[in-house]
Write a protein that holds these residues in place. Structure first.
Motif, PDB file in Angstrom:
ATOM      1  N   TRP A  13      20.923   0.292 -16.524  1.00 58.73           N
ATOM      2  CA  TRP A  13      21.480  -0.976 -16.788  1.00 58.73           C
ATOM      3  C   TRP A  13      20.494  -2.143 -17.337  1.00 58.73           C
ATOM      4  O   TRP A  13      20.772  -2.782 -17.954  1.00 58.73           O
ATOM      5  CB  TRP A  13      22.445  -1.206 -15.869  1.00 58.73           C
ATOM      6  CG  TRP A  13      23.695  -2.492 -16.303  1.00 58.73           C
ATOM      7  CD1 TRP A  13      24.089  -3.391 -15.254  1.00 58.73           C
ATOM      8  CD2 TRP A  13      24.466  -2.943 -17.119  1.00 58.73           C
ATOM      9  NE1 TRP A  13      24.918  -4.427 -15.832  1.00 58.73           N
ATOM     10  CE2 TRP A  13      24.984  -3.955 -17.210  1.00 58.73           C
ATOM     11  CE3 TRP A  13      24.069  -2.344 -18.752  1.00 58.73           C
ATOM     12  CZ2 TRP A  13      26.056  -4.477 -18.369  1.00 58.73           C
ATOM     13  CZ3 TRP A  13      24.917  -2.964 -19.681  1.00 58.73           C
ATOM     14  CH2 TRP A  13      25.818  -4.059 -19.449  1.00 58.73           C
ATOM     15  N   GLY A  14      19.647  -2.277 -16.426  1.00 60.49           N
ATOM     16  CA  GLY A  14      18.565  -3.325 -16.527  1.00 60.49           C
ATOM     17  C   GLY A  14      17.868  -3.036 -17.892  1.00 60.49           C
ATOM     18  O   GLY A  14      17.741  -3.894 -18.675  1.00 60.49           O
ATOM     19  N   THR A  15      17.558  -1.695 -18.131  1.00 58.68           N
ATOM     20  CA  THR A  15      17.017  -1.281 -19.314  1.00 58.68           C
ATOM     21  C   THR A  15      17.809  -1.755 -20.629  1.00 58.68           C
ATOM     22  O   THR A  15      17.091  -2.379 -21.593  1.00 58.68           O
ATOM     23  CB  THR A  15      16.319   0.073 -19.405  1.00 58.68           C
ATOM     24  OG1 THR A  15      15.720   0.147 -18.155  1.00 58.68           O
ATOM     25  CG2 THR A  15      15.544   0.399 -20.623  1.00 58.68           C
ATOM     26  N   ALA A  16      19.002  -1.344 -20.501  1.00 57.22           N
ATOM     27  CA  ALA A  16      19.974  -1.865 -21.724  1.00 57.22           C
ATOM     28  C   ALA A  16      20.001  -3.113 -22.106  1.00 57.22           C
ATOM     29  O   ALA A  16      19.945  -3.514 -23.070  1.00 57.22           O
ATOM     30  CB  ALA A  16      21.179  -1.059 -21.354  1.00 57.22           C
ATOM     31  N   TYR A  50      15.757   7.089 -17.067  1.00 54.88           N
ATOM     32  CA  TYR A  50      17.004   6.756 -17.146  1.00 54.88           C
ATOM     33  C   TYR A  50      17.686   6.394 -18.520  1.00 54.88           C
ATOM     34  O   TYR A  50      18.914   6.623 -18.553  1.00 54.88           O
ATOM     35  CB  TYR A  50      16.961   5.120 -16.444  1.00 54.88           C
ATOM     36  CG  TYR A  50      16.671   5.149 -14.903  1.00 54.88           C
ATOM     37  CD1 TYR A  50      17.578   5.619 -14.051  1.00 54.88           C
ATOM     38  CD2 TYR A  50      15.290   4.774 -14.561  1.00 54.88           C
ATOM     39  CE1 TYR A  50      17.359   5.570 -12.741  1.00 54.88           C
ATOM     40  CE2 TYR A  50      15.196   4.710 -12.976  1.00 54.88           C
ATOM     41  CZ  TYR A  50      15.990   4.978 -12.225  1.00 54.88           C
ATOM     42  OH  TYR A  50      15.689   5.122 -11.058  1.00 54.88           O
ATOM     43  N   LEU A  51      16.904   6.387 -19.415  1.00 51.69           N
ATOM     44  CA  LEU A  51      17.343   6.459 -20.997  1.00 51.69           C
ATOM     45  C   LEU A  51      16.425   7.347 -21.946  1.00 51.69           C
ATOM     46  O   LEU A  51      15.844   6.540 -22.490  1.00 51.69           O
ATOM     47  CB  LEU A  51      17.546   5.053 -21.352  1.00 51.69           C
ATOM     48  CG  LEU A  51      18.734   4.396 -20.607  1.00 51.69           C
ATOM     49  CD1 LEU A  51      18.722   2.417 -21.085  1.00 51.69           C
ATOM     50  CD2 LEU A  51      20.058   4.787 -20.856  1.00 51.69           C
ATOM     51  N   PRO A  52      16.323   8.434 -21.502  1.00 50.43           N
ATOM     52  CA  PRO A  52      15.629   9.610 -22.349  1.00 50.43           C
ATOM     53  C   PRO A  52      15.808   9.361 -23.714  1.00 50.43           C
ATOM     54  O   PRO A  52      17.034   9.275 -24.108  1.00 50.43           O
ATOM     55  CB  PRO A  52      15.706  10.813 -21.629  1.00 50.43           C
ATOM     56  CG  PRO A  52      17.174  10.689 -21.026  1.00 50.43           C
ATOM     57  CD  PRO A  52      17.362   9.422 -20.680  1.00 50.43           C
ATOM     58  N   ASP A  53      14.902   9.574 -24.626  1.00 50.35           N
ATOM     59  CA  ASP A  53      15.192   9.717 -26.103  1.00 50.35           C
ATOM     60  C   ASP A  53      15.458   8.391 -26.828  1.00 50.35           C
ATOM     61  O   ASP A  53      15.755   8.287 -27.874  1.00 50.35           O
ATOM     62  CB  ASP A  53      16.169  10.839 -26.453  1.00 50.35           C
ATOM     63  CG  ASP A  53      15.642  12.169 -25.797  1.00 50.35           C
ATOM     64  OD1 ASP A  53      14.818  12.474 -25.589  1.00 50.35           O
ATOM     65  OD2 ASP A  53      16.685  12.651 -25.280  1.00 50.35           O
ATOM     66  N   VAL A  54      15.060   7.242 -26.033  1.00 49.50           N
ATOM     67  CA  VAL A  54      15.522   5.770 -26.607  1.00 49.50           C
ATOM     68  C   VAL A  54      14.531   4.988 -26.684  1.00 49.50           C
ATOM     69  O   VAL A  54      13.741   5.074 -25.799  1.00 49.50           O
ATOM     70  CB  VAL A  54      16.703   5.095 -25.763  1.00 49.50           C
ATOM     71  CG1 VAL A  54      16.812   3.598 -26.295  1.00 49.50           C
ATOM     72  CG2 VAL A  54      17.948   5.983 -25.420  1.00 49.50           C
TER      73      VAL A  54
END
Length: 342
Positions: A13-16, A50-54
């Motif tokens: 969530w923080g990364t998004a 936490y958010l691979p491939d992004v």
């Protein structure tokens, strides 16, 4: 106007949210505990855990130094687990700019005190800062936000200036932000929907159908509203994005950690095994404990939360819990006819 913004917490969530801010042209510092993760973000522009491939924007820079991350920053956004909120706020408070806009995006309660996140923050930062605190809530899976899929959220604050500044900061063509003066309701709705999402996952894990899930969401919202209003929330908030909107997405989505945890519990797995397999914080577990305690303290009937508490912490079988709910005594549907009915 371009801002220097700090995001505290580099989970999904923080990364998004850092990505939303970067898309809006802001220079974003994201504070992380793990030096290896900080290096990965800074050199490869990814958050593989936490958010691979992004691919992340080059406008996002990671730091492991909390003092450095918040000093002289006009805006700080908190996206840390509920159990870490007090410690983080206590550590960063001496370095915050007196005019900083503080926003939190954490959905949960402090288990020991049963306090909302804003109450925890207000106890740890100067009054001049806490009086302008804003909360971000609503149906917003990080996995979709970071892919710039259409998302609509709400920012709540007792300060109109803080609401409008937060709205301007975050809003773009993919991330629509509404305002709401009901900070209490936004926090309570955002936290308690995670309990119902656990129940929705259990229902699916048990093999029940759409009828059961519809009933769970509807009666779950009644419980959330009942406790929220008792604690000072405004009733319309529970019909909005922070209420029914977040409830729907969390109870029906493959991205929902709480739904996935509930699904495994419904299939017969033990709570400790589920949490180990998840590898991430499942806020609904702690929130169930807090909601059960709050319902007893405030004398508010919350049968779904009580049954889920029994399943999580008293080894009650999920199917037995469903039977207990279905066999409860007769009652009115609407609270205005029977204030204690559920």
């Amino acid at each position: 106007m371009i801002k220097n913004v700090t995001v505290i917490g580099a989970g999904s969530w923080g990364t998004a949210l850092a990505s939303v801010l970067a898309d809006n042209g802001h220079h974003v510092t994201i504070w992380v505990r793990d030096p290896k993760l900080a290096e990965e973000i800074n050199t490869k522009h990814v958050n593989g855990k936490y958010l691979p491939d992004v691919k992340l924007s080059a406008n996002i820079v990671a730091s492991v130094d909390l003092q450095e991350a918040v000093t002289r920053k006009p805006i700080v956004l908190l996206a840390v687990p509920s159990h870490a909120m007090r410690q983080i706020c206590r550590q960063m408070a001496p370095f915050l700019d007196p005019q900083v806009l503080l926003i939190h995006a954490t959905k949960g309660f402090e288990l020991e005190s049963l306090k909302r996140m804003s109450e925890v923050i207000m106890e740890e930062v100067p009054t001049s800062i806490s009086s302008r605190l804003a909360v971000l809530s609503g149906p917003s899976h990080a996995e979709e936000v970071v892919l710039r899929q259409p998302t609509t959220v709400v920012v709540a604050s007792e300060s109109e200036e803080s609401m409008l500044r937060s709205q301007d900061l975050l809003m773009n063509a993919n991330f629509r932000v509404y305002t709401n003066p009901d900070l209490i309701g936004a926090e309570i709705a955002g936290a308690l929907k995670n309990i119902i999402a656990l129940g929705a996952g259990m229902s699916d894990g048990l093999g029940y159908g759409d009828n059961a899930k519809a009933a769970l969401l509807t009666r779950g919202l009644a419980e959330i509203s009942r406790l929220g209003i008792k604690l000072g929330a405004m009733p319309p908030t529970f019909a909005g994005l922070a209420g029914v909107g977040d409830l729907i997405v969390t109870c029906t989505s493959k991205h929902s950690r709480n739904w996935r945890a509930g699904y495994m519990l419904g299939q017969g797995k033990k709570l400790e095994d589920v949490l180990e397999q998840m590898g991430m914080v499942v806020e609904g577990v702690r929130t169930t404990h807090a909601a059960y305690a709050l319902s007893r303290r405030e004398d508010v009937d919350m049968p779904i939360a009580s049954v889920l508490y029994g399943i999580l912490f008293e080894e009650k079988e999920p199917r037995q819990g469903v039977e207990e709910l279905m066999r409860r005594g007769k009652t009115y549907e609407m609270g205005y006819l029977d204030p204690n009915g559920a």
